[in-house]
Design a protein around this motif. Structure first.
Motif, PDB file in Angstrom:
ATOM      1  N   SER A   1       0.861  -1.184   0.000  1.00 44.09           N
ATOM      2  CA  SER A   1       0.000   0.000   0.000  1.00 44.09           C
ATOM      3  C   SER A   1       0.893   1.229   0.000  1.00 44.09           C
ATOM      4  CB  SER A   1      -0.916   0.024   1.232  1.00 44.09           C
ATOM      5  OG  SER A   1      -0.195   0.400   2.393  1.00 44.09           O
ATOM      6  N   LYS A   2       0.287   2.400  -0.129  1.00 38.00           N
ATOM      7  CA  LYS A   2       1.102   3.621  -0.108  1.00 38.00           C
ATOM      8  C   LYS A   2       1.642   3.924   1.282  1.00 38.00           C
ATOM      9  CE  LYS A   2      -2.417   7.258   0.314  1.00 38.00           C
ATOM     10  NZ  LYS A   2      -2.949   8.439  -0.363  1.00 38.00           N
ATOM     11  N   TRP A   3       1.144   3.235   2.297  1.00 45.31           N
ATOM     12  CA  TRP A   3       1.622   3.437   3.676  1.00 45.31           C
ATOM     13  C   TRP A   3       2.747   2.479   4.023  1.00 45.31           C
ATOM     14  CZ3 TRP A   3      -0.538   7.738   4.109  1.00 45.31           C
ATOM     15  CH2 TRP A   3      -1.830   7.943   3.662  1.00 45.31           C
ATOM     16  N   ASP A   4       3.080   1.618   3.122  1.00 48.69           N
ATOM     17  CA  ASP A   4       4.036   0.548   3.363  1.00 48.69           C
ATOM     18  C   ASP A   4       5.464   1.011   3.066  1.00 48.69           C
ATOM     19  OD1 ASP A   4       5.008  -1.967   3.889  1.00 48.69           O
ATOM     20  OD2 ASP A   4       4.267  -2.873   2.047  1.00 48.69           O
ATOM     21  N   LEU A   5       6.405   0.281   3.617  1.00 50.63           N
ATOM     22  CA  LEU A   5       7.816   0.426   3.272  1.00 50.63           C
ATOM     23  C   LEU A   5       8.267  -0.907   2.697  1.00 50.63           C
ATOM     24  CD1 LEU A   5       9.124   2.201   6.498  1.00 50.63           C
ATOM     25  CD2 LEU A   5       8.592   3.260   4.303  1.00 50.63           C
ATOM     26  N   GLY A   6       8.705  -0.901   1.460  1.00 54.01           N
ATOM     27  CA  GLY A   6       9.128  -2.132   0.814  1.00 54.01           C
ATOM     28  C   GLY A   6      10.506  -2.574   1.279  1.00 54.01           C
ATOM     29  N   PRO A   7      11.061  -3.575   0.592  1.00 48.89           N
ATOM     30  CA  PRO A   7      12.381  -4.090   0.966  1.00 48.89           C
ATOM     31  C   PRO A   7      13.473  -3.034   0.856  1.00 48.89           C
ATOM     32  CG  PRO A   7      11.304  -5.483  -0.694  1.00 48.89           C
ATOM     33  CD  PRO A   7      10.476  -4.255  -0.551  1.00 48.89           C
ATOM     34  N   VAL A   8      14.476  -3.174   1.715  1.00 44.59           N
ATOM     35  CA  VAL A   8      15.645  -2.290   1.707  1.00 44.59           C
ATOM     36  C   VAL A   8      16.793  -3.053   1.044  1.00 44.59           C
ATOM     37  CG1 VAL A   8      17.250  -0.983   3.154  1.00 44.59           C
ATOM     38  CG2 VAL A   8      14.840  -1.186   3.829  1.00 44.59           C
ATOM     39  N   GLU A   9      17.598  -2.360   0.275  1.00 47.95           N
ATOM     40  CA  GLU A   9      18.736  -2.991  -0.401  1.00 47.95           C
ATOM     41  C   GLU A   9      19.735  -3.502   0.641  1.00 47.95           C
ATOM     42  OE1 GLU A   9      20.242  -0.002  -3.007  1.00 47.95           O
ATOM     43  OE2 GLU A   9      18.329   0.201  -4.057  1.00 47.95           O
ATOM     44  N   PRO A  10      20.224  -4.735   0.484  1.00 48.18           N
ATOM     45  CA  PRO A  10      21.140  -5.318   1.487  1.00 48.18           C
ATOM     46  C   PRO A  10      22.360  -4.453   1.787  1.00 48.18           C
ATOM     47  CG  PRO A  10      20.454  -6.988  -0.086  1.00 48.18           C
ATOM     48  CD  PRO A  10      19.918  -5.680  -0.598  1.00 48.18           C
ATOM     49  N   GLU A  11      22.888  -3.765   0.784  1.00 44.81           N
ATOM     50  CA  GLU A  11      24.096  -2.953   1.023  1.00 44.81           C
ATOM     51  C   GLU A  11      23.828  -1.753   1.935  1.00 44.81           C
ATOM     52  OE1 GLU A  11      22.492  -2.067  -3.152  1.00 44.81           O
ATOM     53  OE2 GLU A  11      22.957  -3.861  -2.000  1.00 44.81           O
ATOM     54  N   LYS A  12      22.542  -1.452   2.186  1.00 43.01           N
ATOM     55  CA  LYS A  12      22.196  -0.371   3.111  1.00 43.01           C
ATOM     56  C   LYS A  12      21.913  -0.896   4.516  1.00 43.01           C
ATOM     57  CE  LYS A  12      20.358   2.658  -0.465  1.00 43.01           C
ATOM     58  NZ  LYS A  12      19.194   3.390  -0.960  1.00 43.01           N
ATOM     59  N   CYS A  13      22.156  -2.176   4.722  1.00 45.66           N
ATOM     60  CA  CYS A  13      21.859  -2.818   6.009  1.00 45.66           C
ATOM     61  C   CYS A  13      23.082  -3.553   6.544  1.00 45.66           C
ATOM     62  CB  CYS A  13      20.699  -3.796   5.835  1.00 45.66           C
ATOM     63  SG  CYS A  13      19.181  -3.048   5.262  1.00 45.66           S
ATOM     64  N   THR A  14      24.194  -2.862   6.627  1.00 41.20           N
ATOM     65  CA  THR A  14      25.442  -3.480   7.085  1.00 41.20           C
ATOM     66  C   THR A  14      25.485  -3.526   8.612  1.00 41.20           C
ATOM     67  OG1 THR A  14      26.654  -1.403   7.235  1.00 41.20           O
ATOM     68  CG2 THR A  14      26.609  -2.500   5.071  1.00 41.20           C
ATOM     69  N   PRO A  15      26.359  -4.371   9.171  1.00 44.19           N
ATOM     70  CA  PRO A  15      26.535  -4.360  10.627  1.00 44.19           C
ATOM     71  C   PRO A  15      26.902  -2.971  11.160  1.00 44.19           C
ATOM     72  CG  PRO A  15      27.532  -6.322   9.706  1.00 44.19           C
ATOM     73  CD  PRO A  15      27.123  -5.455   8.540  1.00 44.19           C
ATOM     74  N   ALA A  16      27.720  -2.232  10.420  1.00 46.22           N
ATOM     75  CA  ALA A  16      28.099  -0.878  10.857  1.00 46.22           C
ATOM     76  C   ALA A  16      26.882   0.044  10.876  1.00 46.22           C
ATOM     77  CB  ALA A  16      29.181  -0.313   9.941  1.00 46.22           C
ATOM     78  N   ASP A  17      26.002  -0.086   9.885  1.00 47.59           N
ATOM     79  CA  ASP A  17      24.767   0.709   9.866  1.00 47.59           C
ATOM     80  C   ASP A  17      23.925   0.414  11.104  1.00 47.59           C
ATOM     81  OD1 ASP A  17      25.299   1.887   7.354  1.00 47.59           O
ATOM     82  OD2 ASP A  17      24.392   0.169   6.307  1.00 47.59           O
ATOM     83  N   PHE A  18      23.861  -0.865  11.464  1.00 49.52           N
ATOM     84  CA  PHE A  18      23.044  -1.264  12.605  1.00 49.52           C
ATOM     85  C   PHE A  18      23.612  -0.737  13.920  1.00 49.52           C
ATOM     86  CE2 PHE A  18      21.564  -4.566  15.702  1.00 49.52           C
ATOM     87  CZ  PHE A  18      20.225  -4.214  15.669  1.00 49.52           C
ATOM     88  N   ILE A  19      24.915  -0.831  14.087  1.00 46.40           N
ATOM     89  CA  ILE A  19      25.541  -0.305  15.309  1.00 46.40           C
ATOM     90  C   ILE A  19      25.330   1.207  15.397  1.00 46.40           C
ATOM     91  CG2 ILE A  19      27.752   0.054  16.485  1.00 46.40           C
ATOM     92  CD1 ILE A  19      26.533  -2.819  16.685  1.00 46.40           C
ATOM     93  N   HIS A  20      25.456   1.895  14.273  1.00 38.22           N
ATOM     94  CA  HIS A  20      25.197   3.341  14.247  1.00 38.22           C
ATOM     95  C   HIS A  20      23.741   3.631  14.638  1.00 38.22           C
ATOM     96  CE1 HIS A  20      25.470   7.530  13.080  1.00 38.22           C
ATOM     97  NE2 HIS A  20      24.398   7.361  12.336  1.00 38.22           N
ATOM     98  N   LEU A  21      22.801   2.832  14.152  1.00 40.37           N
ATOM     99  CA  LEU A  21      21.385   3.004  14.487  1.00 40.37           C
ATOM    100  C   LEU A  21      21.150   2.844  15.988  1.00 40.37           C
ATOM    101  CD1 LEU A  21      18.412   3.226  13.301  1.00 40.37           C
ATOM    102  CD2 LEU A  21      18.426   0.719  13.434  1.00 40.37           C
ATOM    103  N   ILE A  22      21.711   1.797  16.569  1.00 37.98           N
ATOM    104  CA  ILE A  22      21.556   1.582  18.008  1.00 37.98           C
ATOM    105  C   ILE A  22      22.141   2.751  18.793  1.00 37.98           C
ATOM    106  CG2 ILE A  22      22.317   0.157  19.953  1.00 37.98           C
ATOM    107  CD1 ILE A  22      22.067  -2.266  18.130  1.00 37.98           C
ATOM    108  N   LYS A  23      23.304   3.217  18.381  1.00 37.47           N
ATOM    109  CA  LYS A  23      23.942   4.358  19.049  1.00 37.47           C
ATOM    110  C   LYS A  23      23.046   5.590  18.982  1.00 37.47           C
ATOM    111  CE  LYS A  23      28.116   7.173  18.977  1.00 37.47           C
ATOM    112  NZ  LYS A  23      29.376   7.482  18.292  1.00 37.47           N
ATOM    113  N   ARG A  24      22.462   5.832  17.813  1.00 45.47           N
ATOM    114  CA  ARG A  24      21.568   6.986  17.649  1.00 45.47           C
ATOM    115  C   ARG A  24      20.324   6.846  18.532  1.00 45.47           C
ATOM    116  NH1 ARG A  24      19.069   8.054  11.961  1.00 45.47           N
ATOM    117  NH2 ARG A  24      17.485   6.801  12.930  1.00 45.47           N
TER     118      ARG A  24
END
Length: 194
Positions: free
Chosen positions: A38-61
């Protein structure tokens, strides 16, 4: 002020902060979504945008924003499988004499249609009032988002009206329907200012 942000369990779900060991669950939740539903949905994210470093940065934020009492994020995990299936969040608008926040919720699209959204949002209200000591939670909903409107009605939030040009999204200011709840809606005592 520091809040006791412990995990909250329901019959089928656990709501809690993300931790570093959740990386595989987070990666799966984002990358393996089904295409937009639907227009309210968020589809799949590209794997290269979901690295372990991205995740650690997210938790820190998340931790930094919670420490400032600006914003709180709780992942929604399915008890049976352990999967990360969504989240609830609290955008603190005001403390002092108001104690109020915008209440957000999202269920990732692979898990729609099972009642998890309502279960998670109901638990989120309790987190807002019991753990974060808020006295008012608002859900600002696009006027044509009928599923979200049904959800907030089902968990006991009350319609208060339309705020004109309330939220900037998709490059323009949009009107939003406001639903609100106070601790009394859940049979809880009101939270005093601190």
């Amino acid at each position: 002020m520091t809040f006791n942000r412990r995990a909250v369990k329901t019959a089928r779900l656990t709501l809690r902060s993300l931790k570093p060991s959740d990386y595989p669950l987070w990666f799966d939740a984002l990358v393996n979504r089904v295409p937009l539903q639907s227009k309210w949905d968020l589809g799949p994210v590209e794997p290269e945008k979901c690295t372990p470093a991205d995740f650690i940065h997210l938790i820190k934020r998340h931790k930094e924003m919670a420490k400032k009492d600006d914003w709180y994020f709780y992942g929604v995990f399915e008890n049976h499988t352990g999967q990360l299936i969504g989240h609830v969040d609290f955008d603190i608008f005001s403390r002092n004499t108001h104690q109020f926040a915008n209440f957000g919720y999202q269920l990732y699209n692979r898990h729609w249609g099972l009642g998890y959204g309502q279960e998670a949002a109901a638990a989120g209200l309790k987190i807002g009032f019991k753990q974060l000591k808020l006295n008012r939670l608002e859900a600002a909903i696009n006027l044509d988002n009928h599923k979200s409107i049904r959800l907030v009605k089902a968990i006991g939030m009350e319609e208060e009206g339309i705020k004109k040009r309330y939220w900037f999204e998709n490059g323009k200011w949009t009107d939003h329907l406001i639903y609100a709840a106070n601790p009394e809606h859940l049979g809880l005592k009101p939270n005093n200012p601190f």
